[in-house]
Design an enzyme around this catalytic site. Structure first.
Site, short mmCIF file in Angstrom:
data_model
loop_
_atom_site.label_atom_id
_atom_site.label_comp_id
_atom_site.label_asym_id
_atom_site.label_seq_id
_atom_site.Cartn_x
_atom_site.Cartn_y
_atom_site.Cartn_z
N GLU A 82 0.85 -1.19 0.00
CA GLU A 82 0.00 0.00 0.00
C GLU A 82 0.88 1.24 0.00
O GLU A 82 1.85 1.31 0.77
CB GLU A 82 -0.91 0.07 1.25
CG GLU A 82 -2.09 -0.85 1.27
CD GLU A 82 -2.96 -0.62 2.51
OE1 GLU A 82 -2.78 0.44 3.16
OE2 GLU A 82 -3.79 -1.48 2.81
N GLU A 126 -13.47 5.41 -0.26
CA GLU A 126 -14.26 4.50 0.57
C GLU A 126 -14.93 5.31 1.69
O GLU A 126 -14.31 5.62 2.71
CB GLU A 126 -13.37 3.40 1.14
CG GLU A 126 -12.79 2.50 0.06
CD GLU A 126 -11.87 1.42 0.62
OE1 GLU A 126 -12.40 0.36 1.03
OE2 GLU A 126 -10.65 1.64 0.65
N LYS A 181 -15.17 4.49 5.77
CA LYS A 181 -14.01 4.41 6.65
C LYS A 181 -14.09 5.49 7.74
O LYS A 181 -14.43 6.63 7.45
CB LYS A 181 -12.72 4.56 5.85
CG LYS A 181 -12.39 3.32 5.03
CD LYS A 181 -10.92 3.28 4.69
CE LYS A 181 -10.52 1.89 4.24
NZ LYS A 181 -9.09 1.79 3.97
N GLU A 188 -9.10 9.82 5.31
CA GLU A 188 -9.25 8.36 5.30
C GLU A 188 -10.25 7.90 4.25
O GLU A 188 -10.18 6.77 3.78
CB GLU A 188 -9.69 7.85 6.68
CG GLU A 188 -8.64 7.99 7.76
CD GLU A 188 -7.38 7.20 7.44
OE1 GLU A 188 -7.50 6.05 7.03
OE2 GLU A 188 -6.28 7.77 7.58
#
Length: 505
Positions: free
Chosen positions: A265, A319, A322, A328
């Site tokens: 990542e 996303e 999250k 985030e």
């Protein structure tokens, strides 16, 4: 004589196989997390990945629909066993056997699975689960051995940079001693099975939390100055390399010098809370573009020059579910509707700014071209492309379809520039024909590059009766051509060569 010739063939074949096995080079993949609402179905995601020439995808589980969607695509998958499943996988071999039999074997090898991650960043987990990782990895490996897949699918586990106690200077990189009970058997497992040490690296966090010590350009691969490791004399121009080398020095300090590092990542958020001022689309595009170039160019790091380094960008989608700060939820390259958050080219060429002087030749005969403004929004560019390539604009947009000469770099600015110019030239090259809602720009420098030719004179078709392209732009999707090609498998080429040698002997 025949026996000697046969032995010669075997030697040559072995050498060729070794060469084929070692010459793949570094790659950049993408993380496909699904902690979000309204994401497209897996089959649409699979097509999106292929359209952007992405060949490597990491998922965090073994979702059956996702595995099915990537069947026969050639995309290589890294699948995962979540932390919640570590206990049953570590306790009983039958659990690993059953999982492999039900969740992997029915879809393999049509779906190319190359890695299994057992647990994710377990040292960051509030539960004491790190002791479960190696037993679970051992059971998964045993299940793969029973299926004869242990040499084709590698087993490892991912870690955060918090697994280190020191990371600066890189030569002082060392693992945190409180994780020694977990790391020693883990590293022994990786070394024995030639699996990579998987690390999640985020220079963004280092900058955000220590902006008074870490220059932004150093975190973004944009630094013109160098940071010197006083212990080794090695020069670092970016934080990513420094963090990678810190891992290598930590591995070397424990005498694990053969284990390779893989980045599972990394990335940069495009939006953040008011205090996260560096979380912008421009910075995200800069970081990821520079990272891709760095990896694809086989640069390596100061301590490991030219060393192969495989990297997965985080992440495919924003996303929204999250928790935490705004950043985030904004690491994605795409929104759920599959439009780009910002332009990014996985070939390593990066988005092309065709308004710049570079790679453009001034016209000496008064010829002008129409290109897209690099300041236009992604939505405006997409709408303009749809209009120009649709029945209203009547532009032939074949050249910007996959496998065609103007598809790369695969970003909206480049594609829109080609479509805009085609419409502009075939409609009299007038100012109104380069409007496109304010997203078109007339230039006197030829945007032609490589085999992508920008026309100078068109078919002189009459301008559309509604001479205001601003009002005409719609969201009608343009048609797309599927990329069709045939390839000769490497194994077939090798067999042909061996038969040729046999004929000589």
């Amino acid at each position: 004589m025949a026996r000697r010739g046969f032995c010669f063939i075997l030697v040559v074949a072995s050498v060729l196989l070794m060469l084929l096995d070692c010459c793949y080079g570094s790659f950049v993949g993408i993380c496909y997390g699904r902690n979000a609402d309204d994401l497209p179905p897996p089959d649409k995601v699979s097509q999106l990945v292929q359209d952007h020439k992405i060949k490597y995808v990491r998922i965090y589980d073994s979702n059956i629909q996702v595995l099915k969607s990537f069947a026969n695509t050639g995309v290589e998958l890294m699948i995962g066993i979540p932390n919640l499943d570590l206990l049953p996988f570590s306790q009983f071999q039958t659990n690993a056997d059953t999982w492999l039999r039900n969740s992997v074997l029915p879809y393999y090898p049509a779906t190319k699975i190359t890695y299994i991650t057992v647990g994710a960043e377990v040292t960051e987990s509030p539960e004491n689960i790190s002791a479960l990782v190696v037993p679970a990895m051992t059971n998964v490996l045993a299940a793969l051995k029973k299926a004869g897949l242990h040499k084709k699918i590698k087993v490892s586990s991912t870690h955060s940079l918090g697994v280190l106690s020191r990371s600066f200077p890189p030569s002082a990189g060392a693992f945190n001693s409180k994780h020694a009970h977990f790391l020693k058997p883990l590293l022994e497992f990786l070394a024995e099975n030639q699996s990579p040490f998987m690390i999640d690296l985020y220079p963004y966090y280092a900058y955000r939390d220590s902006s008074n010590k870490v220059p932004l350009d150093y975190a973004l691969f944009e630094s013109s100055s160098e940071v010197i490791d006083q212990n080794t004399g090695l020069l670092y121009t970016n934080m990513f390399d420094a963090q990678i080398d810190a891992i290598y020095f930590a591995l070397s300090g424990l005498n694990f010098k053969t284990i390779k590092v893989m980045v599972t990542e990394t990335g940069w958020p495009s939006k953040g809370s008011p205090k996260e001022t560096a979380a912008t689309p421009d910075n995200a595009q800069t970081y990821n573009t520079n990272l891709i170039r760095h990896v694809i160019n086989e640069t390596g790091t100061p301590a490991k020059p030219g060393e192969e380094l495989d990297v997965y960008l985080f992440s495919l989608f924003n996303e929204n579910r999250k928790p935490g700060l705004e950043s985030e939820r904004n690491w994605g390259l795409f929104y759920p509707d599959q439009t780009s958050v910002y332009s990014l080219d996985f070939t390593g060429r990066g988005p092309v700014d065709m308004t710049a002087d570079a790679n453009a030749t001034s016209s000496t005969n008064g010829t002008t071209w129409c290109i897209a403004s690099s300041k236009a929004t992604q939505m405006d560019l997409q709408n303009a492309i749809n209009w120009a390539c649709g029945t209203s604009g009547n532009v032939d947009c074949t050249a910007i379809q996959p496998s065609q000469p103007c598809f790369q770099p695969d970003n909206l600015v480049s594609h829109a520039s080609y479509a805009f110019n085609s419409y502009y030239q075939q409609n009299g090259a007038s100012a109104v024909a380069c409007s496109f809602g304010g997203t078109g720009v007339i230039v006197d420098k030829d945007p032609t590059y490589d085999n992508c030719i920008y026309t100078r004179t068109g078919t002189n078709q009459t301008l559309a009766s509604n001479n205001n392209t601003t009002a005409a732009i719609s969201s009608t999707p343009s048609s797309s051509n599927k990329e069709v090609y045939t390839s000769i498998p490497t194994g077939a080429l090798l067999l042909t060569f061996i038969l040729f040698l046999l004929d000589l002997v």
